[in-house]
Design an enzyme around this catalytic site. Structure first.
Site, PDB file in Angstrom:
ATOM      1  N   SER A 158       1.717  -5.970  -5.345  1.00 49.23           N
ATOM      2  CA  SER A 158       3.097  -5.889  -4.881  1.00 49.23           C
ATOM      3  C   SER A 158       3.207  -6.615  -3.557  1.00 49.23           C
ATOM      4  O   SER A 158       2.199  -6.843  -2.871  1.00 49.23           O
ATOM      5  CB  SER A 158       3.493  -4.417  -4.707  1.00 49.23           C
ATOM      6  OG  SER A 158       4.659  -4.283  -3.932  1.00 49.23           O
ATOM      7  N   TYR A 180       2.355   4.849  -1.737  1.00 48.30           N
ATOM      8  CA  TYR A 180       2.464   3.574  -2.456  1.00 48.30           C
ATOM      9  C   TYR A 180       1.858   2.454  -1.614  1.00 48.30           C
ATOM     10  O   TYR A 180       1.087   1.627  -2.111  1.00 48.30           O
ATOM     11  CB  TYR A 180       3.929   3.293  -2.764  1.00 48.30           C
ATOM     12  CG  TYR A 180       4.187   1.990  -3.477  1.00 48.30           C
ATOM     13  CD1 TYR A 180       4.085   1.905  -4.860  1.00 48.30           C
ATOM     14  CD2 TYR A 180       4.545   0.847  -2.770  1.00 48.30           C
ATOM     15  CE1 TYR A 180       4.324   0.710  -5.524  1.00 48.30           C
ATOM     16  CE2 TYR A 180       4.787  -0.353  -3.413  1.00 48.30           C
ATOM     17  CZ  TYR A 180       4.680  -0.416  -4.792  1.00 48.30           C
ATOM     18  OH  TYR A 180       4.914  -1.605  -5.434  1.00 48.30           O
TER      19      TYR A 180
END
Length: 436
Positions: free
Chosen positions: A252, A265
Protein backbone atom coordinates in the site's frame (compact mmCIF):
# COMPACT_ATOMS: atom_id res chain seq x y z
CA UNK A 1 -25.02 -7.22 12.27
CA UNK A 2 -28.65 -6.72 11.22
CA UNK A 3 -31.23 -6.79 14.01
CA UNK A 4 -33.39 -9.85 13.29
CA UNK A 5 -36.50 -7.92 14.37
CA UNK A 6 -36.25 -5.85 11.18
CA UNK A 7 -37.02 -8.96 9.13
CA UNK A 8 -34.12 -8.27 6.76
CA UNK A 9 -31.50 -10.86 5.82
CA UNK A 10 -27.78 -10.30 5.18
CA UNK A 11 -26.86 -9.85 1.53
CA UNK A 12 -30.41 -8.98 0.43
CA UNK A 13 -31.54 -5.63 -0.95
CA UNK A 14 -34.83 -4.13 0.18
CA UNK A 15 -36.80 -1.28 -1.41
CA UNK A 16 -39.41 0.82 0.38
CA UNK A 17 -42.90 1.02 -1.08
CA UNK A 18 -44.23 4.40 -2.18
CA UNK A 19 -47.62 5.65 -1.01
CA UNK A 20 -49.46 8.86 -1.73
CA UNK A 21 -49.07 11.66 0.81
CA UNK A 22 -46.03 10.02 2.41
CA UNK A 23 -42.35 10.72 1.98
CA UNK A 24 -40.75 8.76 -0.85
CA UNK A 25 -37.66 6.63 -0.25
CA UNK A 26 -36.17 5.83 -3.65
CA UNK A 27 -33.07 3.95 -2.48
CA UNK A 28 -32.61 0.53 -0.93
CA UNK A 29 -31.33 -1.17 2.22
CA UNK A 30 -28.39 -3.58 2.10
CA UNK A 31 -26.68 -5.07 5.16
CA UNK A 32 -27.97 -2.43 7.53
CA UNK A 33 -27.13 0.55 5.31
CA UNK A 34 -29.28 2.66 3.01
CA UNK A 35 -28.06 3.57 -0.49
CA UNK A 36 -29.53 5.83 -3.15
CA UNK A 37 -28.23 4.01 -6.22
CA UNK A 38 -27.41 0.51 -7.46
CA UNK A 39 -23.70 1.31 -7.72
CA UNK A 40 -23.34 1.17 -3.90
CA UNK A 41 -22.07 4.69 -3.52
CA UNK A 42 -21.70 6.28 -0.11
CA UNK A 43 -24.44 5.14 2.26
CA UNK A 44 -26.78 7.98 3.23
CA UNK A 45 -28.52 6.08 6.00
CA UNK A 46 -28.02 3.15 8.33
CA UNK A 47 -29.70 1.09 11.01
CA UNK A 48 -28.95 1.32 14.69
CA UNK A 49 -30.83 -1.71 15.91
CA UNK A 50 -34.30 -1.13 14.46
CA UNK A 51 -33.88 2.65 14.21
CA UNK A 52 -33.43 4.04 10.70
CA UNK A 53 -30.96 6.94 10.73
CA UNK A 54 -31.27 8.91 7.50
CA UNK A 55 -28.75 11.68 6.83
CA UNK A 56 -30.98 13.64 4.43
CA UNK A 57 -30.49 17.41 4.48
CA UNK A 58 -32.78 20.21 3.37
CA UNK A 59 -31.83 23.16 1.16
CA UNK A 60 -30.27 24.96 4.12
CA UNK A 61 -28.14 21.97 5.07
CA UNK A 62 -30.20 21.02 8.12
CA UNK A 63 -31.39 17.45 8.81
CA UNK A 64 -34.83 16.70 7.35
CA UNK A 65 -35.62 14.37 10.24
CA UNK A 66 -35.14 15.47 13.88
CA UNK A 67 -31.92 13.90 15.18
CA UNK A 68 -31.76 12.20 11.74
CA UNK A 69 -34.22 9.52 12.94
CA UNK A 70 -36.51 8.69 10.00
CA UNK A 71 -38.37 5.90 11.77
CA UNK A 72 -38.09 2.29 12.89
CA UNK A 73 -38.21 -1.01 11.00
CA UNK A 74 -39.96 -4.12 12.25
CA UNK A 75 -40.97 -7.20 10.27
CA UNK A 76 -40.11 -5.52 6.95
CA UNK A 77 -42.21 -2.46 7.76
CA UNK A 78 -40.81 1.06 8.03
CA UNK A 79 -42.82 3.05 10.58
CA UNK A 80 -42.25 6.78 10.11
CA UNK A 81 -42.40 9.34 12.89
CA UNK A 82 -45.85 10.47 11.73
CA UNK A 83 -47.18 6.92 12.02
CA UNK A 84 -47.15 6.09 8.31
CA UNK A 85 -46.26 2.45 7.61
CA UNK A 86 -44.32 1.51 4.48
CA UNK A 87 -43.63 -2.07 3.46
CA UNK A 88 -40.15 -3.24 2.50
CA UNK A 89 -39.79 -5.82 -0.25
CA UNK A 90 -36.72 -7.71 -1.53
CA UNK A 91 -35.13 -6.61 -4.79
CA UNK A 92 -33.83 -9.47 -6.96
CA UNK A 93 -30.29 -8.96 -8.25
CA UNK A 94 -30.14 -10.08 -11.86
CA UNK A 95 -26.99 -11.32 -13.63
CA UNK A 96 -27.09 -10.35 -17.31
CA UNK A 97 -27.66 -13.35 -19.55
CA UNK A 98 -24.91 -12.20 -21.88
CA UNK A 99 -22.31 -12.00 -19.10
CA UNK A 100 -20.30 -14.77 -20.75
CA UNK A 101 -20.16 -12.88 -24.01
CA UNK A 102 -19.30 -9.59 -22.31
CA UNK A 103 -16.53 -10.79 -20.00
CA UNK A 104 -13.95 -7.99 -20.15
CA UNK A 105 -10.49 -8.71 -21.48
CA UNK A 106 -7.89 -7.34 -19.08
CA UNK A 107 -4.72 -8.10 -20.94
CA UNK A 108 -3.23 -9.91 -23.89
CA UNK A 109 -2.65 -13.62 -23.36
CA UNK A 110 0.70 -14.48 -24.89
CA UNK A 111 0.76 -18.00 -23.45
CA UNK A 112 3.67 -17.48 -21.04
CA UNK A 113 1.49 -18.17 -18.00
CA UNK A 114 -0.57 -20.96 -19.54
CA UNK A 115 -1.04 -23.79 -17.04
CA UNK A 116 0.83 -22.04 -14.22
CA UNK A 117 -0.59 -22.66 -10.75
CA UNK A 118 -1.55 -19.37 -9.11
CA UNK A 119 -2.77 -18.98 -5.52
CA UNK A 120 -4.65 -15.79 -4.61
CA UNK A 121 -5.72 -15.01 -1.05
CA UNK A 122 -8.50 -12.49 -0.50
CA UNK A 123 -9.98 -13.51 -3.84
CA UNK A 124 -13.65 -12.92 -2.99
CA UNK A 125 -13.76 -9.17 -3.73
CA UNK A 126 -11.78 -6.07 -4.58
CA UNK A 127 -8.23 -6.43 -5.87
CA UNK A 128 -8.20 -10.19 -5.28
CA UNK A 129 -11.27 -10.76 -7.42
CA UNK A 130 -9.87 -8.53 -10.16
CA UNK A 131 -6.60 -10.49 -10.00
CA UNK A 132 -8.50 -13.77 -10.36
CA UNK A 133 -10.12 -12.46 -13.55
CA UNK A 134 -6.81 -11.16 -14.90
CA UNK A 135 -4.94 -14.42 -14.33
CA UNK A 136 -7.89 -16.43 -15.64
CA UNK A 137 -7.49 -14.62 -18.94
CA UNK A 138 -3.89 -15.89 -18.99
CA UNK A 139 -5.16 -19.51 -18.91
CA UNK A 140 -3.63 -20.26 -15.53
CA UNK A 141 -4.75 -22.83 -12.96
CA UNK A 142 -6.24 -20.79 -10.15
CA UNK A 143 -6.53 -21.61 -6.46
CA UNK A 144 -8.79 -18.98 -4.91
CA UNK A 145 -8.81 -18.46 -1.15
CA UNK A 146 -11.01 -16.37 1.15
CA UNK A 147 -13.37 -16.80 4.08
CA UNK A 148 -16.56 -16.38 2.03
CA UNK A 149 -17.37 -19.70 0.33
CA UNK A 150 -20.37 -18.35 -1.56
CA UNK A 151 -18.40 -15.48 -3.06
CA UNK A 152 -15.52 -17.80 -3.97
CA UNK A 153 -17.93 -20.07 -5.85
CA UNK A 154 -19.03 -17.04 -7.88
CA UNK A 155 -15.42 -16.13 -8.70
CA UNK A 156 -14.66 -19.71 -9.76
CA UNK A 157 -17.55 -19.49 -12.24
CA UNK A 158 -16.36 -16.10 -13.48
CA UNK A 159 -12.88 -17.54 -14.07
CA UNK A 160 -14.34 -20.51 -15.93
CA UNK A 161 -16.11 -18.05 -18.24
CA UNK A 162 -12.68 -16.61 -18.99
CA UNK A 163 -11.27 -20.01 -19.86
CA UNK A 164 -9.39 -20.94 -16.69
CA UNK A 165 -9.50 -23.93 -14.39
CA UNK A 166 -10.12 -22.77 -10.84
CA UNK A 167 -10.89 -24.20 -7.42
CA UNK A 168 -12.05 -22.49 -4.25
CA UNK A 169 -10.49 -23.19 -0.86
CA UNK A 170 -12.15 -21.59 2.15
CA UNK A 171 -9.24 -20.11 4.10
CA UNK A 172 -8.68 -17.76 7.00
CA UNK A 173 -5.13 -16.44 6.71
CA UNK A 174 -4.95 -15.90 10.48
CA UNK A 175 -4.83 -19.69 10.98
CA UNK A 176 -1.58 -21.45 10.16
CA UNK A 177 -3.20 -24.86 9.72
CA UNK A 178 -5.61 -23.49 7.12
CA UNK A 179 -2.74 -21.87 5.22
CA UNK A 180 -0.80 -25.15 5.19
CA UNK A 181 -3.90 -26.93 3.91
CA UNK A 182 -4.27 -24.26 1.21
CA UNK A 183 -0.71 -24.87 0.01
CA UNK A 184 -1.23 -28.63 -0.02
CA UNK A 185 -4.45 -28.37 -2.03
CA UNK A 186 -2.84 -25.90 -4.41
CA UNK A 187 0.11 -28.22 -5.03
CA UNK A 188 -2.21 -31.17 -5.60
CA UNK A 189 -4.22 -29.10 -8.08
CA UNK A 190 -1.01 -27.97 -9.77
CA UNK A 191 0.50 -31.44 -10.15
CA UNK A 192 2.96 -30.83 -7.35
CA UNK A 193 3.82 -27.22 -8.23
CA UNK A 194 2.93 -23.77 -6.96
CA UNK A 195 4.24 -21.25 -9.46
CA UNK A 196 2.83 -17.96 -8.19
CA UNK A 197 1.55 -17.08 -4.73
CA UNK A 198 -0.30 -13.79 -4.27
CA UNK A 199 -0.71 -12.52 -0.72
CA UNK A 200 -3.66 -10.17 -0.94
CA UNK A 201 -6.11 -10.83 1.92
CA UNK A 202 -6.50 -7.75 4.06
CA UNK A 203 -8.69 -6.01 6.61
CA UNK A 204 -8.66 -2.58 8.17
CA UNK A 205 -9.72 -0.82 11.35
CA UNK A 206 -10.14 2.95 11.29
CA UNK A 207 -10.30 4.89 14.53
CA UNK A 208 -8.13 6.71 17.02
CA UNK A 209 -5.54 4.45 18.59
CA UNK A 210 -7.15 4.43 22.04
CA UNK A 211 -10.74 4.07 20.82
CA UNK A 212 -9.94 1.09 18.62
CA UNK A 213 -10.22 -2.11 20.71
CA UNK A 214 -6.97 -3.95 21.28
CA UNK A 215 -8.40 -7.11 19.72
CA UNK A 216 -9.16 -5.11 16.56
CA UNK A 217 -5.55 -3.90 16.34
CA UNK A 218 -4.36 -7.46 16.85
CA UNK A 219 -6.67 -8.88 14.18
CA UNK A 220 -5.40 -6.38 11.62
CA UNK A 221 -1.82 -7.45 12.38
CA UNK A 222 -2.80 -11.12 12.27
CA UNK A 223 -4.31 -10.68 8.81
CA UNK A 224 -2.30 -7.97 7.08
CA UNK A 225 1.16 -8.85 8.39
CA UNK A 226 1.23 -12.36 9.81
CA UNK A 227 -1.19 -13.59 7.15
CA UNK A 228 1.37 -12.60 4.51
CA UNK A 229 4.18 -14.19 6.51
CA UNK A 230 2.18 -17.42 6.72
CA UNK A 231 1.55 -17.33 2.99
CA UNK A 232 5.23 -16.90 2.22
CA UNK A 233 6.17 -19.57 4.74
CA UNK A 234 3.95 -22.27 3.22
CA UNK A 235 4.86 -21.36 -0.37
CA UNK A 236 8.61 -21.14 0.26
CA UNK A 237 9.34 -24.91 0.43
CA UNK A 238 7.65 -25.42 -2.95
CA UNK A 239 9.58 -22.54 -4.49
CA UNK A 240 12.88 -23.80 -3.08
CA UNK A 241 12.15 -27.39 -4.10
CA UNK A 242 11.34 -26.49 -7.70
CA UNK A 243 13.99 -23.71 -7.72
CA UNK A 244 11.49 -21.22 -9.10
CA UNK A 245 8.45 -19.26 -8.00
CA UNK A 246 7.04 -15.77 -7.69
CA UNK A 247 5.68 -14.29 -4.47
CA UNK A 248 3.53 -11.20 -5.08
CA UNK A 249 2.49 -9.08 -2.10
CA UNK A 250 -0.18 -6.38 -2.12
CA UNK A 251 1.21 -3.61 0.04
CA UNK A 252 0.00 0.00 0.00
CA UNK A 253 1.03 3.62 -0.18
CA UNK A 254 0.68 3.18 3.60
CA UNK A 255 3.92 1.21 3.44
CA UNK A 256 5.68 4.53 2.89
CA UNK A 257 3.47 7.08 4.64
CA UNK A 258 1.94 6.17 7.99
CA UNK A 259 -1.86 6.33 8.08
CA UNK A 260 -3.08 8.17 11.20
CA UNK A 261 -6.24 6.65 12.68
CA UNK A 262 -5.16 3.28 11.24
CA UNK A 263 -2.17 2.47 13.42
CA UNK A 264 -2.26 -1.32 13.11
CA UNK A 265 -2.71 -1.09 9.34
CA UNK A 266 0.33 1.18 9.13
CA UNK A 267 2.36 -1.17 11.32
CA UNK A 268 1.39 -4.07 9.06
CA UNK A 269 2.34 -2.34 5.84
CA UNK A 270 5.64 -1.02 7.19
CA UNK A 271 6.37 -4.50 8.52
CA UNK A 272 5.69 -6.06 5.14
CA UNK A 273 8.39 -3.94 3.56
CA UNK A 274 10.86 -5.37 6.04
CA UNK A 275 9.60 -8.91 5.51
CA UNK A 276 9.92 -8.80 1.74
CA UNK A 277 13.35 -7.19 1.79
CA UNK A 278 14.56 -9.83 4.24
CA UNK A 279 13.21 -12.63 2.04
CA UNK A 280 15.01 -11.22 -0.99
CA UNK A 281 18.22 -11.27 1.02
CA UNK A 282 17.86 -15.03 1.47
CA UNK A 283 17.50 -15.74 -2.24
CA UNK A 284 21.18 -15.72 -3.14
CA UNK A 285 21.63 -18.83 -5.24
CA UNK A 286 17.96 -18.89 -6.32
CA UNK A 287 17.85 -16.57 -9.34
CA UNK A 288 14.43 -17.85 -10.45
CA UNK A 289 12.62 -17.13 -7.18
CA UNK A 290 11.27 -13.59 -6.96
CA UNK A 291 9.50 -11.44 -4.38
CA UNK A 292 7.43 -8.67 -5.96
CA UNK A 293 5.79 -5.85 -4.01
CA UNK A 294 2.80 -3.92 -5.38
CA UNK A 295 2.17 -0.48 -3.84
CA UNK A 296 -1.34 0.66 -4.83
CA UNK A 297 -2.82 4.07 -4.18
CA UNK A 298 -6.39 4.18 -2.83
CA UNK A 299 -8.43 1.70 -4.84
CA UNK A 300 -12.15 1.57 -5.58
CA UNK A 301 -12.88 -1.59 -3.59
CA UNK A 302 -15.52 -2.46 -0.97
CA UNK A 303 -12.87 -2.15 1.76
CA UNK A 304 -14.05 1.19 3.12
CA UNK A 305 -17.61 -0.13 3.33
CA UNK A 306 -16.71 -3.51 4.83
CA UNK A 307 -13.88 -2.58 7.17
CA UNK A 308 -14.03 -1.89 10.90
CA UNK A 309 -15.03 1.65 11.81
CA UNK A 310 -14.47 3.00 15.32
CA UNK A 311 -14.62 6.70 14.41
CA UNK A 312 -18.40 7.17 14.92
CA UNK A 313 -18.42 8.81 11.48
CA UNK A 314 -19.12 7.52 7.97
CA UNK A 315 -15.98 6.57 6.05
CA UNK A 316 -15.23 7.48 2.47
CA UNK A 317 -11.90 7.00 0.69
CA UNK A 318 -9.82 10.10 0.02
CA UNK A 319 -9.53 10.93 -3.67
CA UNK A 320 -8.11 10.16 -6.13
CA UNK A 321 -9.56 6.64 -6.19
CA UNK A 322 -8.34 4.17 -8.81
CA UNK A 323 -9.69 1.11 -10.62
CA UNK A 324 -8.51 -2.06 -8.79
CA UNK A 325 -8.03 -3.73 -12.16
CA UNK A 326 -4.91 -1.60 -12.53
CA UNK A 327 -3.40 -3.54 -9.62
CA UNK A 328 -4.48 -6.83 -11.20
CA UNK A 329 -2.71 -5.88 -14.41
CA UNK A 330 0.40 -4.97 -12.42
CA UNK A 331 0.32 -8.43 -10.82
CA UNK A 332 0.15 -10.12 -14.21
CA UNK A 333 3.04 -7.94 -15.38
CA UNK A 334 5.11 -9.05 -12.38
CA UNK A 335 4.29 -12.68 -13.12
CA UNK A 336 5.48 -12.22 -16.70
CA UNK A 337 8.54 -10.14 -15.86
CA UNK A 338 9.25 -10.02 -12.11
CA UNK A 339 10.37 -6.77 -10.53
CA UNK A 340 10.93 -5.94 -6.89
CA UNK A 341 8.65 -2.93 -6.63
CA UNK A 342 5.68 -1.60 -8.60
CA UNK A 343 3.68 1.51 -7.73
CA UNK A 344 0.11 1.78 -9.02
CA UNK A 345 -1.48 5.23 -9.17
CA UNK A 346 0.15 8.66 -9.20
CA UNK A 347 -0.94 9.31 -5.61
CA UNK A 348 1.13 6.34 -4.43
CA UNK A 349 4.18 7.75 -6.19
CA UNK A 350 3.63 11.13 -4.53
CA UNK A 351 3.30 9.45 -1.13
CA UNK A 352 6.51 7.55 -1.70
CA UNK A 353 8.37 10.76 -2.54
CA UNK A 354 6.84 12.47 0.50
CA UNK A 355 8.13 9.69 2.75
CA UNK A 356 11.71 10.56 1.86
CA UNK A 357 11.45 14.33 1.52
CA UNK A 358 8.88 15.47 4.10
CA UNK A 359 9.37 13.94 7.56
CA UNK A 360 6.32 15.83 8.87
CA UNK A 361 3.98 14.40 6.22
CA UNK A 362 2.21 12.03 8.70
CA UNK A 363 1.24 15.05 10.82
CA UNK A 364 -0.27 16.72 7.76
CA UNK A 365 -2.07 13.49 6.88
CA UNK A 366 -3.38 13.21 10.43
CA UNK A 367 -4.77 16.74 10.36
CA UNK A 368 -6.47 16.13 7.01
CA UNK A 369 -7.97 12.83 8.22
CA UNK A 370 -9.23 14.34 11.46
CA UNK A 371 -10.82 17.25 9.60
CA UNK A 372 -12.53 14.94 7.11
CA UNK A 373 -13.92 12.73 9.87
CA UNK A 374 -15.29 15.69 11.81
CA UNK A 375 -17.21 16.80 8.72
CA UNK A 376 -18.54 13.32 7.90
CA UNK A 377 -22.03 12.18 8.96
CA UNK A 378 -22.29 10.23 12.19
CA UNK A 379 -22.29 6.46 11.93
CA UNK A 380 -22.48 3.52 14.29
CA UNK A 381 -19.19 1.86 15.20
CA UNK A 382 -18.65 -1.60 13.76
CA UNK A 383 -16.02 -4.33 13.68
CA UNK A 384 -16.91 -4.86 10.02
CA UNK A 385 -15.21 -7.85 8.42
CA UNK A 386 -12.42 -8.15 10.97
CA UNK A 387 -13.57 -11.42 12.50
CA UNK A 388 -15.67 -12.88 9.71
CA UNK A 389 -16.49 -12.37 6.03
CA UNK A 390 -18.48 -9.30 5.11
CA UNK A 391 -22.14 -9.84 4.37
CA UNK A 392 -23.79 -8.69 1.21
CA UNK A 393 -22.85 -8.69 -2.43
CA UNK A 394 -19.18 -9.26 -3.18
CA UNK A 395 -17.77 -7.08 -5.95
CA UNK A 396 -14.55 -5.79 -7.43
CA UNK A 397 -15.57 -2.14 -7.11
CA UNK A 398 -16.81 -0.24 -4.11
CA UNK A 399 -18.60 2.37 -6.24
CA UNK A 400 -16.45 5.25 -5.02
CA UNK A 401 -14.87 6.47 -8.24
CA UNK A 402 -18.05 8.07 -9.55
CA UNK A 403 -18.08 10.50 -6.65
CA UNK A 404 -14.46 10.59 -5.48
CA UNK A 405 -12.56 11.38 -8.67
CA UNK A 406 -9.86 14.03 -8.99
CA UNK A 407 -8.65 15.29 -12.36
CA UNK A 408 -5.13 14.30 -13.29
CA UNK A 409 -4.05 17.92 -13.45
CA UNK A 410 -4.86 18.23 -9.75
CA UNK A 411 -2.73 15.20 -8.93
CA UNK A 412 0.10 16.73 -10.94
CA UNK A 413 -0.38 20.05 -9.18
CA UNK A 414 -0.19 18.30 -5.81
CA UNK A 415 3.09 16.72 -6.81
CA UNK A 416 4.44 20.08 -7.93
CA UNK A 417 3.39 21.71 -4.66
CA UNK A 418 4.97 18.89 -2.69
CA UNK A 419 8.29 19.17 -4.49
CA UNK A 420 8.15 22.95 -4.37
CA UNK A 421 7.60 22.81 -0.63
CA UNK A 422 10.62 20.57 -0.24
CA UNK A 423 12.82 22.97 -2.21
CA UNK A 424 11.63 25.95 -0.16
CA UNK A 425 12.06 24.09 3.12
CA UNK A 426 15.57 23.01 2.24
CA UNK A 427 16.50 26.49 1.06
CA UNK A 428 15.14 27.95 4.30
CA UNK A 429 17.10 25.38 6.29
CA UNK A 430 20.30 26.23 4.41
CA UNK A 431 19.84 29.97 4.88
CA UNK A 432 19.39 29.52 8.61
CA UNK A 433 22.52 27.45 9.17
CA UNK A 434 25.14 29.26 11.28
CA UNK A 435 28.12 30.50 9.30
CA UNK A 436 31.62 29.99 10.60
Amino acid sequence: MIDSATGMSPGERYAVESLERTRSFCGFFLDGKYYLGPELLTAVGWLEGQTFIYDELDALGDPVFPDRVAGTIENLTLVLADGARLKLHPIPVHVPKDMHARAPVMGKNNGQLHGKTVVITGASSGIGRAAAHAFAEQSTRLVLAARDEKALAEVVEECAVRGAQAIAVKTDVTHGDQMRALAEKAAAFGNGRIDIWINNAGVGAVGSFENTPLEAHEQVLQTDLLGYLRGAHVAWPYFKGQKSGILINTLSLGSWVAQPFAAAYSASKYGLRGLTEALRGELVGYPNIHVCDIYPAVMDTPGFRDGANFTSHALTPPPPVYDPRQVARAMVACALQPRNSTTVGAAATIARVAHFLLPAFPQVSGWLTRTALQRAPHSATSSGNLFGPASGERRIEGGWRQTRRLPYWLVAASAALLLGGVVIARKHSTNNKPHN
